[in-house]
Design an enzyme around this catalytic site. Structure first.
Site, PDB file in Angstrom:
ATOM      1  N   SER A   9     -27.194  84.687 -63.407  1.00 54.31           N
ATOM      2  CA  SER A   9     -28.056  85.741 -63.325  1.00 54.31           C
ATOM      3  C   SER A   9     -27.637  87.131 -63.858  1.00 54.31           C
ATOM      4  CB  SER A   9     -28.385  86.034 -61.786  1.00 54.31           C
ATOM      5  OG  SER A   9     -29.231  86.948 -61.581  1.00 54.31           O
ATOM      6  N   HIS A  34     -29.955  83.285 -66.745  1.00 55.19           N
ATOM      7  CA  HIS A  34     -31.149  83.786 -65.828  1.00 55.19           C
ATOM      8  C   HIS A  34     -31.468  85.243 -65.815  1.00 55.19           C
ATOM      9  CE1 HIS A  34     -33.445  82.725 -62.158  1.00 55.19           C
ATOM     10  NE2 HIS A  34     -33.066  83.985 -61.475  1.00 55.19           N
ATOM     11  N   ASP A  36     -33.787  88.114 -63.875  1.00 53.15           N
ATOM     12  CA  ASP A  36     -34.506  88.342 -63.011  1.00 53.15           C
ATOM     13  C   ASP A  36     -35.495  89.567 -63.072  1.00 53.15           C
ATOM     14  OD1 ASP A  36     -33.789  86.999 -60.650  1.00 53.15           O
ATOM     15  OD2 ASP A  36     -31.673  87.194 -60.957  1.00 53.15           O
ATOM     16  N   MET A  38     -37.920  92.182 -61.682  1.00 51.49           N
ATOM     17  CA  MET A  38     -38.669  92.569 -60.652  1.00 51.49           C
ATOM     18  C   MET A  38     -39.471  93.858 -60.640  1.00 51.49           C
ATOM     19  SD  MET A  38     -35.372  92.291 -58.049  1.00 51.49           S
ATOM     20  CE  MET A  38     -33.976  91.016 -58.216  1.00 51.49           C
ATOM     21  N   HIS A  67     -37.379  84.734 -64.586  1.00 56.28           N
ATOM     22  CA  HIS A  67     -37.787  84.603 -63.085  1.00 56.28           C
ATOM     23  C   HIS A  67     -38.516  85.841 -62.764  1.00 56.28           C
ATOM     24  CE1 HIS A  67     -36.358  84.333 -58.487  1.00 56.28           C
ATOM     25  NE2 HIS A  67     -37.888  84.431 -58.835  1.00 56.28           N
ATOM     26  N   MET A  69     -40.428  88.084 -60.569  1.00 56.11           N
ATOM     27  CA  MET A  69     -40.804  88.411 -59.323  1.00 56.11           C
ATOM     28  C   MET A  69     -41.655  89.524 -59.420  1.00 56.11           C
ATOM     29  SD  MET A  69     -37.228  88.160 -57.858  1.00 56.11           S
ATOM     30  CE  MET A  69     -36.552  87.938 -59.375  1.00 56.11           C
ATOM     31  N   MET A 138     -35.892  79.485 -53.550  1.00 57.81           N
ATOM     32  CA  MET A 138     -35.259  80.662 -53.199  1.00 57.81           C
ATOM     33  C   MET A 138     -34.390  80.390 -51.959  1.00 57.81           C
ATOM     34  SD  MET A 138     -35.845  82.906 -55.639  1.00 57.81           S
ATOM     35  CE  MET A 138     -34.717  83.794 -54.893  1.00 57.81           C
ATOM     36  N   ASP A 176     -31.588  79.323 -56.214  1.00 57.05           N
ATOM     37  CA  ASP A 176     -31.265  80.776 -56.498  1.00 57.05           C
ATOM     38  C   ASP A 176     -30.952  81.557 -55.197  1.00 57.05           C
ATOM     39  OD1 ASP A 176     -31.112  83.284 -57.665  1.00 57.05           O
ATOM     40  OD2 ASP A 176     -33.219  83.229 -58.334  1.00 57.05           O
TER      41      ASP A 176
HETATM   42  C1  DX5 Z   1     -32.510  87.562 -55.947  1.00 61.85           C
HETATM   43  C2  DX5 Z   1     -32.404  86.966 -57.213  1.00 61.85           C
HETATM   44  C3  DX5 Z   1     -31.381  86.126 -57.913  1.00 61.85           C
HETATM   45  C4  DX5 Z   1     -30.024  86.782 -57.825  1.00 61.85           C
HETATM   46  C5  DX5 Z   1     -28.954  85.954 -57.475  1.00 61.85           C
HETATM   47  O1  DX5 Z   1     -33.748  88.113 -55.973  1.00 61.85           O
HETATM   48  O2  DX5 Z   1     -33.717  86.087 -57.730  1.00 61.85           O
HETATM   49  O3  DX5 Z   1     -31.502  85.583 -59.199  1.00 61.85           O
HETATM   50  O4  DX5 Z   1     -29.765  87.711 -58.870  1.00 61.85           O
HETATM   51  O5  DX5 Z   1     -27.763  86.617 -57.242  1.00 61.85           O
HETATM   52  P1  DX5 Z   1     -26.796  86.123 -56.204  1.00 61.85           P
HETATM   53  O6  DX5 Z   1     -26.129  84.855 -56.780  1.00 61.85           O
HETATM   54  O7  DX5 Z   1     -25.668  87.078 -56.024  1.00 61.85           O
HETATM   55  O8  DX5 Z   1     -27.374  85.799 -54.772  1.00 61.85           O
HETATM   56 ZN    ZN Z   2     -33.770  84.706 -59.719  1.00 57.17          ZN
END
Ligand code: DX5
Ligand code: ZN
Length: 221
Positions: A9, A34, A36, A38, A67, A69, A138, A176
């Protein structure tokens, strides 16, 4: 060594050295990157958008595992596809017509993923199961890297693996949140085939390359 996909990630990396961080993942044998996304609305944090995905795209040929969010992901799919996303994963909690969204992602040339918050039951995926390329469970409440793995999610992965087996499906089953050398083997045994790792990869004391190797070696041959 067992066969599974590692998807570090990138939000846990040092953005001042983005291309180097991605190159280090690649040479350590990471399979995907990956990303993320947000929006500060569906989750409290704001991270990155299509411009960042596009920068990652220029830095690597590895598949980009995006991903989303975000509230209203349907409005954003095209921008992320154009930016070079390979997988586009949406939260079932954000989709009013999940099958339509899956169709749209595929029509944009991406693999279609769906994901579940920890409190959302596996049954929320039932109608989508035959059509998706990727399911993401998740194992933390989304919003931040570095949270603690929720062991209750092991049963959810087993449940989804059983449903996929019943369909003879080879859809990827990804996990994840809080995945590290201890929790990865638990989720592997439960039936997961793809592992997202933020802190366990990028904050590994000997560097991300060795972090990825340690994760790869965490499941005994
Ligand atoms: C959480 C994200 C994850 C996160 C994972 O909201 O979707 O992808 O970055 O990080 P770790 O492995 O440190 O939990
Ligand atoms: Zn993620």
């Amino acid at each position: 060594m067992k066969n599974f996909i590692l998807s570090p990630s990138i939000i846990a990396s040092d953005f001042t050295h983005l291309a180097d961080e991605i190159a280090a993942c690649e040479s350590a044998g990471a399979d995907w990157i990956h990303v993320d996304v947000m929006d500060g609305h569906f989750v409290p944090t704001i991270t990155v958008g299509p411009l960042f995905v596009e920068a990652c795209r220029r830095a690597t040929k590895l598949p980009l595992d995006v991903h989303l969010m975000v509230s209203n992901p349907d409005q954003q799919l095209e921008a992320f596809a154009k930016a070079g996303a390979s997988n586009l994963t949406v939260h079932v909690e954000t989709c009013s017509n999940l099958l339509q969204t899956i169709k749209r992602i595929k029509s944009l040339g991406c693999n279609a993923g769906v994901t579940l918050n920890p409190l959302t039951p596996a049954s929320a995926l039932d109608e989508a199961l035959p059509f998706v390329d990727l399911i993401l469970v998740m194992s933390v409440t989304p919003g931040f890297s570095g949270q603690v793995f929720m062991p209750e999610m092991i049963g959810k992965v087993e449940e989804i693996r059983n449903k996929l087996n019943a369909l003879r499906s080879n859809t990827w089953l990804e996990v994840d949140g809080g995945i590290n050398v201890e929790t990865l083997p638990l989720m592997y045994r439960a039936g997961a085939s793809v592992f997202v790792t933020g802190n366990a990869a990028f904050k590994y004391p000997q560097g991300v390359g060795q972090g990825i190797q340690a994760l790869r070696n965490s499941v005994a041959a």
